[in-house]
Design a protein around this motif. Structure first.
Motif, PDB file in Angstrom:
ATOM      1  N   VAL A  25       0.843  -1.201   0.000  1.00 25.24           N
ATOM      2  CA  VAL A  25       0.000   0.000   0.000  1.00 25.24           C
ATOM      3  C   VAL A  25       0.878   1.251   0.000  1.00 25.24           C
ATOM      4  O   VAL A  25       1.862   1.325   0.720  1.00 25.24           O
ATOM      5  CB  VAL A  25      -0.924   0.009   1.245  1.00 25.24           C
ATOM      6  CG1 VAL A  25      -1.678   1.331   1.374  1.00 25.24           C
ATOM      7  CG2 VAL A  25      -1.901  -1.156   1.192  1.00 25.24           C
ATOM      8  N   GLY A  26       0.486   2.249  -0.801  1.00 27.24           N
ATOM      9  CA  GLY A  26       1.147   3.556  -0.777  1.00 27.24           C
ATOM     10  C   GLY A  26       1.931   3.853  -2.043  1.00 27.24           C
ATOM     11  O   GLY A  26       2.015   3.006  -2.929  1.00 27.24           O
ATOM     12  N   PRO A  27       2.449   5.077  -2.168  1.00 28.84           N
ATOM     13  CA  PRO A  27       2.340   6.139  -1.178  1.00 28.84           C
ATOM     14  C   PRO A  27       0.938   6.743  -1.134  1.00 28.84           C
ATOM     15  O   PRO A  27       0.372   7.039  -2.191  1.00 28.84           O
ATOM     16  CB  PRO A  27       3.357   7.185  -1.661  1.00 28.84           C
ATOM     17  CG  PRO A  27       3.473   6.963  -3.141  1.00 28.84           C
ATOM     18  CD  PRO A  27       3.234   5.504  -3.352  1.00 28.84           C
ATOM     19  N   VAL A  28       0.399   6.905   0.097  1.00 24.06           N
ATOM     20  CA  VAL A  28      -0.876   7.601   0.247  1.00 24.06           C
ATOM     21  C   VAL A  28      -0.536   9.033   0.659  1.00 24.06           C
ATOM     22  O   VAL A  28       0.232   9.245   1.602  1.00 24.06           O
ATOM     23  CB  VAL A  28      -1.802   6.904   1.281  1.00 24.06           C
ATOM     24  CG1 VAL A  28      -1.133   6.685   2.618  1.00 24.06           C
ATOM     25  CG2 VAL A  28      -3.096   7.697   1.469  1.00 24.06           C
ATOM     26  N   THR A  29      -1.055   9.981  -0.084  1.00 20.44           N
ATOM     27  CA  THR A  29      -0.769  11.378   0.258  1.00 20.44           C
ATOM     28  C   THR A  29      -2.011  12.239   0.042  1.00 20.44           C
ATOM     29  O   THR A  29      -2.790  12.016  -0.884  1.00 20.44           O
ATOM     30  CB  THR A  29       0.402  11.969  -0.569  1.00 20.44           C
ATOM     31  OG1 THR A  29       0.179  11.729  -1.955  1.00 20.44           O
ATOM     32  CG2 THR A  29       1.732  11.380  -0.169  1.00 20.44           C
ATOM     33  N   VAL A  30      -2.152  13.224   0.936  1.00 12.62           N
ATOM     34  CA  VAL A  30      -3.299  14.132   0.898  1.00 12.62           C
ATOM     35  C   VAL A  30      -2.753  15.561   0.908  1.00 12.62           C
ATOM     36  O   VAL A  30      -1.789  15.861   1.622  1.00 12.62           O
ATOM     37  CB  VAL A  30      -4.218  13.880   2.123  1.00 12.62           C
ATOM     38  CG1 VAL A  30      -5.305  14.927   2.235  1.00 12.62           C
ATOM     39  CG2 VAL A  30      -4.830  12.474   2.038  1.00 12.62           C
ATOM     40  N   ASP A  31      -3.379  16.422   0.107  1.00 17.69           N
ATOM     41  CA  ASP A  31      -3.014  17.842   0.060  1.00 17.69           C
ATOM     42  C   ASP A  31      -2.970  18.396   1.494  1.00 17.69           C
ATOM     43  O   ASP A  31      -3.951  18.270   2.232  1.00 17.69           O
ATOM     44  CB  ASP A  31      -4.102  18.561  -0.762  1.00 17.69           C
ATOM     45  CG  ASP A  31      -3.784  20.017  -0.999  1.00 17.69           C
ATOM     46  OD1 ASP A  31      -3.106  20.627  -0.141  1.00 17.69           O
ATOM     47  OD2 ASP A  31      -4.235  20.545  -2.031  1.00 17.69           O
ATOM     48  N   PRO A  32      -1.831  19.004   1.897  1.00 17.98           N
ATOM     49  CA  PRO A  32      -1.723  19.492   3.281  1.00 17.98           C
ATOM     50  C   PRO A  32      -2.867  20.423   3.703  1.00 17.98           C
ATOM     51  O   PRO A  32      -3.197  20.484   4.883  1.00 17.98           O
ATOM     52  CB  PRO A  32      -0.379  20.229   3.289  1.00 17.98           C
ATOM     53  CG  PRO A  32       0.412  19.584   2.202  1.00 17.98           C
ATOM     54  CD  PRO A  32      -0.578  19.182   1.144  1.00 17.98           C
ATOM     55  N   THR A  33      -3.514  21.102   2.749  1.00 16.31           N
ATOM     56  CA  THR A  33      -4.588  22.043   3.140  1.00 16.31           C
ATOM     57  C   THR A  33      -5.875  21.311   3.555  1.00 16.31           C
ATOM     58  O   THR A  33      -6.748  21.925   4.162  1.00 16.31           O
ATOM     59  CB  THR A  33      -4.934  23.015   1.983  1.00 16.31           C
ATOM     60  OG1 THR A  33      -5.389  22.235   0.867  1.00 16.31           O
ATOM     61  CG2 THR A  33      -3.748  23.860   1.571  1.00 16.31           C
ATOM     62  N   VAL A  34      -5.988  20.016   3.231  1.00 14.54           N
ATOM     63  CA  VAL A  34      -7.209  19.292   3.637  1.00 14.54           C
ATOM     64  C   VAL A  34      -6.896  18.024   4.449  1.00 14.54           C
ATOM     65  O   VAL A  34      -7.722  17.128   4.541  1.00 14.54           O
ATOM     66  CB  VAL A  34      -8.122  18.945   2.420  1.00 14.54           C
ATOM     67  CG1 VAL A  34      -8.663  20.202   1.778  1.00 14.54           C
ATOM     68  CG2 VAL A  34      -7.391  18.078   1.402  1.00 14.54           C
ATOM     69  N   GLN A  35      -5.691  17.987   5.016  1.00 17.03           N
ATOM     70  CA  GLN A  35      -5.349  16.808   5.828  1.00 17.03           C
ATOM     71  C   GLN A  35      -6.154  16.790   7.127  1.00 17.03           C
ATOM     72  O   GLN A  35      -6.658  17.820   7.575  1.00 17.03           O
ATOM     73  CB  GLN A  35      -3.848  16.819   6.153  1.00 17.03           C
ATOM     74  CG  GLN A  35      -3.000  16.367   4.977  1.00 17.03           C
ATOM     75  CD  GLN A  35      -1.509  16.396   5.259  1.00 17.03           C
ATOM     76  OE1 GLN A  35      -1.095  16.640   6.382  1.00 17.03           O
ATOM     77  NE2 GLN A  35      -0.719  16.165   4.236  1.00 17.03           N
ATOM     78  N   ASN A  36      -6.221  15.584   7.714  1.00 18.20           N
ATOM     79  CA  ASN A  36      -6.908  15.374   8.994  1.00 18.20           C
ATOM     80  C   ASN A  36      -8.419  15.602   8.885  1.00 18.20           C
ATOM     81  O   ASN A  36      -9.067  15.965   9.861  1.00 18.20           O
ATOM     82  CB  ASN A  36      -6.312  16.276  10.080  1.00 18.20           C
ATOM     83  CG  ASN A  36      -6.176  15.537  11.407  1.00 18.20           C
ATOM     84  OD1 ASN A  36      -6.294  14.303  11.451  1.00 18.20           O
ATOM     85  ND2 ASN A  36      -5.973  16.256  12.478  1.00 18.20           N
ATOM     86  N   ARG A  37      -8.951  15.393   7.669  1.00 13.07           N
ATOM     87  CA  ARG A  37     -10.403  15.515   7.483  1.00 13.07           C
ATOM     88  C   ARG A  37     -10.949  14.274   6.782  1.00 13.07           C
ATOM     89  O   ARG A  37     -11.833  14.347   5.939  1.00 13.07           O
ATOM     90  CB  ARG A  37     -10.721  16.766   6.656  1.00 13.07           C
ATOM     91  CG  ARG A  37     -10.395  18.044   7.409  1.00 13.07           C
ATOM     92  CD  ARG A  37     -11.026  19.229   6.711  1.00 13.07           C
ATOM     93  NE  ARG A  37     -10.069  20.300   6.612  1.00 13.07           N
ATOM     94  CZ  ARG A  37     -10.171  21.326   5.774  1.00 13.07           C
ATOM     95  NH1 ARG A  37     -11.183  21.400   4.935  1.00 13.07           N
ATOM     96  NH2 ARG A  37      -9.267  22.261   5.761  1.00 13.07           N
TER      97      ARG A  37
END
Ligand SMILES: CC(C)(COP(=O)(O)OP(=O)(O)OC[C@H]1O[C@@H](n2cnc3c(N)ncnc32)[C@H](O)[C@@H]1OP(=O)(O)O)[C@@H](O)C(=O)NCCC(=O)NCCS
Length: 285
Positions: free
Chosen positions: A82-94
């Motif tokens: 699995v990965g790399p999993v990445t999320v735009d820093p402006t919408v992380q933790n949502r």
């Protein structure tokens, strides 16, 4: 915030690459570490190849038609990576990361993989928590090792390029150590010309696809692994991933001048066999 998750396409590579670069850079720099990808183009290049490769399943998350993250499943072996999993820093933790993880787990279940695994940045509290909540167990603490090529050989251990004829012996060795082979990756590495084997007495006792971030290596003993690491001309990417529980090999690397660049963690869910030998995992699988 409505998040849509869909399969990735090669056209998504540039946007996903930019997000991948900035997600890793932001978290690494917040902790004083060098980013995994030195430039956005490097991340885009890696994801371009993964998005175009039918052996990798890919998903992209969108909010209002804008790409905000991606994730991948390496389907080349019986245990999926699995990965790399990445999320735009402006919408992380949502919860975007959770959705991207759920999507590859659904795929792994559909395709009946025995298990999944990933490598996690050891300092990243959020990914550690998310993966543990999703059912992953910590299997191995890793040190990412980097430095000048060692140019060391080990008595009685001969390192040479791997060929197609070595595939069966390497797969048997990997099955002895890990309980399953990693033939898909090894075949790719042999085709690219990067794979090496080590021979000792009766035959092949170790192999490496690459000694580096994107390659794995397996050996019957630490001497086989020392021969492979000692013969590597460079350690491609941020470094190679050494299980620190293997104190003898870890100290050998340190005493030969290699440096730890960052802590990482091998985590898995589903089938996992305690390794019966020396090994170096790759970041992607
Ligand atoms: C890791 C990453 C993909 C996660 O995506 P995300 O959208 O930010 O994460 P999510 O909001 O889906 O999930 C975070 C979860 O961890 C929990 N969490 C976050 N920090 C935590 C902490 N310190 N302790 C306990 N739980 C924590 C959240 O509550 C949430 O749990 P929930 O799903 O039960 O609500 C994203 O943060 C990222 O791109 N990071 C940088 C790149 C990276 O490290 N990628 C992973 C490579 S291994």
């Amino acid at each position: 915030m409505k998040v849509k998750v869909r399969p990735g396409t090669p056209e998504d590579a540039e946007m996903c690459g930019r997000i991948c670069y900035s997600a890793f850079k932001t978290i690494s720099e917040a902790h004083g570490f060098a980013p995994d990808f030195p430039a956005p183009e490097v991340a885009t290049d890696v994801l371009t190849r993964m998005l175009a490769n039918p052996k990798f399943y890919s998903v992209v998350a969108e909010i209002d038609g804008r790409i905000v993250g991606s994730n991948f499943l390496d389907e080349r072996n019986t245990i999926a990576g699995v990965g790399p999993v990445t999320v735009d820093p402006t919408v992380q933790n949502r919860a975007v990361g959770r959705r991207l993880m759920d999507a590859v787990h659904e795929r792994a279940a559909e395709k009946d993989f025995d298990g999944v695994r990933l490598i996690q940045a050891g300092f990243h509290t959020r990914s550690l928590s998310l993966y543990a909540k999703l059912g992953y167990d910590v299997r191995e603490h890793l040190a990412c090792m980097q430095g000048k090529a060692l140019g060391i050989s080990v008595d009685g251990h001969v390192v040479r390029p791997a060929t197609e004829e070595d595939l069966d012996a390497c797969n048997r060795l990997c099955t002895r150590v890990h309980g399953h082979d990693r033939s898909g990756e090894l075949q790719d590495a042999i085709a690219k010309g990067s794979a090496k084997v080590v021979e000792h007495e009766r035959g092949i006792t170790g192999y490496a696809t690459i000694i580096g971030f994107f390659g794995h290596a397996v050996g019957d003993s630490n001497n086989d692994m020392k021969a492979l690491i000692g013969a590597a001309k460079e350690f491609i990417g941020p470094g190679f991933l050494l299980p620190t529980r293997n104190g003898e090999l870890f100290r050998w690397c340190l005493n030969n001048g290699l440096r730890v660049t960052q802590p990482m963690t091998l985590m898995s869910k589903g089938k996992y066999n305690e390794p019966a030998g020396a090994f170096v995992p790759s970041v992607l699988y």
